[in-house]
Motif scaffolding. Structure first.
Motif, PDB file in Angstrom:
ATOM      1  N   TRP A 125       0.928  -1.126   0.095  1.00 33.50           N
ATOM      2  CA  TRP A 125       0.085   0.105   0.016  1.00 33.50           C
ATOM      3  C   TRP A 125       0.903   1.416  -0.057  1.00 33.50           C
ATOM      4  O   TRP A 125       0.541   2.169  -0.493  1.00 33.50           O
ATOM      5  N   LEU A 126       2.106   1.360   0.616  1.00 31.61           N
ATOM      6  CA  LEU A 126       2.938   2.504   0.634  1.00 31.61           C
ATOM      7  C   LEU A 126       3.528   2.600  -0.792  1.00 31.61           C
ATOM      8  O   LEU A 126       3.435   3.861  -1.117  1.00 31.61           O
ATOM      9  N   SER A 127       3.747   1.733  -1.482  1.00 34.58           N
ATOM     10  CA  SER A 127       4.519   1.686  -2.727  1.00 34.58           C
ATOM     11  C   SER A 127       3.586   2.181  -3.590  1.00 34.58           C
ATOM     12  O   SER A 127       3.715   3.168  -4.553  1.00 34.58           O
ATOM     13  N   ALA A 160       3.503   5.749  -5.694  1.00 37.68           N
ATOM     14  CA  ALA A 160       3.514   5.853  -7.161  1.00 37.68           C
ATOM     15  C   ALA A 160       2.417   7.027  -7.700  1.00 37.68           C
ATOM     16  O   ALA A 160       2.574   7.612  -8.214  1.00 37.68           O
ATOM     17  N   LEU A 161       1.218   6.558  -6.997  1.00 34.13           N
ATOM     18  CA  LEU A 161       0.205   7.557  -7.156  1.00 34.13           C
ATOM     19  C   LEU A 161       0.526   9.085  -6.977  1.00 34.13           C
ATOM     20  O   LEU A 161       0.106   9.877  -7.730  1.00 34.13           O
ATOM     21  N   PHE A 162       1.169   9.272  -6.021  1.00 36.02           N
ATOM     22  CA  PHE A 162       1.559  10.704  -5.738  1.00 36.02           C
ATOM     23  C   PHE A 162       2.386  11.324  -6.689  1.00 36.02           C
ATOM     24  O   PHE A 162       2.409  12.529  -6.990  1.00 36.02           O
ATOM     25  N   LEU A 192       1.465  14.849 -13.594  1.00 36.62           N
ATOM     26  CA  LEU A 192       0.543  14.996 -14.398  1.00 36.62           C
ATOM     27  C   LEU A 192       0.002  16.697 -14.192  1.00 36.62           C
ATOM     28  O   LEU A 192      -0.181  17.404 -14.930  1.00 36.62           O
ATOM     29  N   VAL A 193       0.139  16.838 -12.781  1.00 33.01           N
ATOM     30  CA  VAL A 193      -0.408  18.412 -12.502  1.00 33.01           C
ATOM     31  C   VAL A 193       0.840  19.303 -13.109  1.00 33.01           C
ATOM     32  O   VAL A 193       0.153  20.420 -13.689  1.00 33.01           O
TER      33      VAL A 193
END
Length: 337
Positions: free
Chosen positions: A52-54, A58-60, A66-67
């Motif tokens: 879950w941390l990885s 990755a999503l962050f 993207l931003v």
């Protein structure tokens, strides 16, 4: 030596308890195996915090990238939207799609012929096929395109006639081979060398027993190849062929050196006039991404079609998986409410 009295005395003794079987479970009531009761602790799956941390990291990072792209004013997204559907860009896109389709069809037709020649019992055909593949895989694509573009320096005219005799007609090579035809010839010969190896590998992946069974049924070699071997070889050919198709779509951008009005060359003509390099390159990039996405979806369904006989059940499509997840979430929400 045992006497009859010893035997009778031994039989009169009480039987000794049998040794406990180490494999047997501890008996419960009436000697039955003990069943798990409600007093036993529940089985809890191991918590995978690292997973879950990885995923969160990755999503962050992806969200930050993207931003940064969306909010970067240097991309000039308003100009990207303005030039995205202009006639010059769409004409270049249509030529790119036509060039990709023509090269893939002609390349795989010639590549299939070369693969059959390579697998033939004729040593001359095997040698010629191997030599063709060796030459066109050994030279860079740009060198081949420039060579065919300057073929007029080697053969100024091409004609048909009798050797050392009369010539029926002739044509100048400069008038015969234009930039677009040169690009088709160069890309087709280059792709056919790779397609030959793809088809050959797919044919060799089929079990030889299939060919023996077809021969036992009296089928000819041509019919065996067309109806038995090739349909089974497609399961191995399609993934690599899909990669080649996407690679050819992007590789057509190299024909811009020959002044062929493909997507990249059309974009270059526009930004050479208004000097908006980054927005126009983003237009070409977005069109390549869109077409590649469509081709990847088509490749997935073609692979799924040819995998029907290899598995007991076909895996669900992404749309079917999404429907299943939505259904399970809805059922879980209904249970909670």
């Amino acid at each position: 030596m045992a006497t009859p009295s010893d035997v009778s005395d031994a039989s009169a003794l009480p039987h000794a308890p049998a040794a406990a079987d180490p494999v047997m479970k501890p008996p419960g009531a009436h000697g039955a195996p003990r069943a798990p009761g409600p007093d036993l602790p529940p089985i809890v799956p191991r918590r995978r915090y690292g997973l879950w941390l990885s995923a969160a990291a990755a999503l962050f990072v992806s969200a930050m990238a993207l931003v940064s792209v969306v909010r970067n004013e240097a991309f000039q997204w308003e100009l990207v939207g303005q030039y995205f559907t202009t006639s010059a860009v769409l004409d270049g896109l249509l030529l790119t799609l036509w060039l990709t389709g023509a090269v893939m069809v002609l390349g795989f037709l010639l590549g299939t012929l070369l693969a059959v020649m390579r697998l033939s019992d004729n040593p001359v055909l095997r040698t010629l096929s191997w030599g063709f593949v060796w030459i066109f895989r050994s030279t860079p694509l740009l060198v081949q395109l420039l060579f065919w573009f300057n073929i007029g320096a080697l053969y100024p005219t091409l004609g048909l006639g009798i050797p050392y005799g009369p010539e029926f007609f002739s044509v100048k090579t400069v008038n015969l081979l234009g930039p677009t035809l040169t690009a088709v010839i160069g890309l087709t010969l280059h792709e056919s060398a790779y397609a030959a190896e793809v088809v050959r590998g797919g044919i060799l992946s089929v079990d030889p027993g299939q060919t023996e069974a077809a021969q036992a049924l009296g089928l000819s070699k041509r019919r065996t190849l067309r109806r038995i071997v090739v349909p089974q070889a497609m399961r191995s050919i399609v993934p690599t062929a899909g990669n080649m198709l996407i690679g050819t779509l992007k590789g057509t951008s190299i024909v811009s050196v020959l002044a062929v009005h493909d997507l990249l060359y059309s974009v270059q003509l526009v930004y050479n006039q208004n000097y908006q390099v980054i927005p126009l390159l983003m237009v070409a990039t977005l069109w390549y991404i869109a077409v590649t996405t469509v081709l990847s979806a088509g490749q997935y369904h073609v692979e799924r079609y040819y995998a029907r006989g290899s598995t007991r059940g076909l895996p669900p499509t992404p749309l079917q998986r999404l429907r299943g997840q939505l259904t399970s979430l809805r059922a879980h929400f209904d249970d909670r409410t």
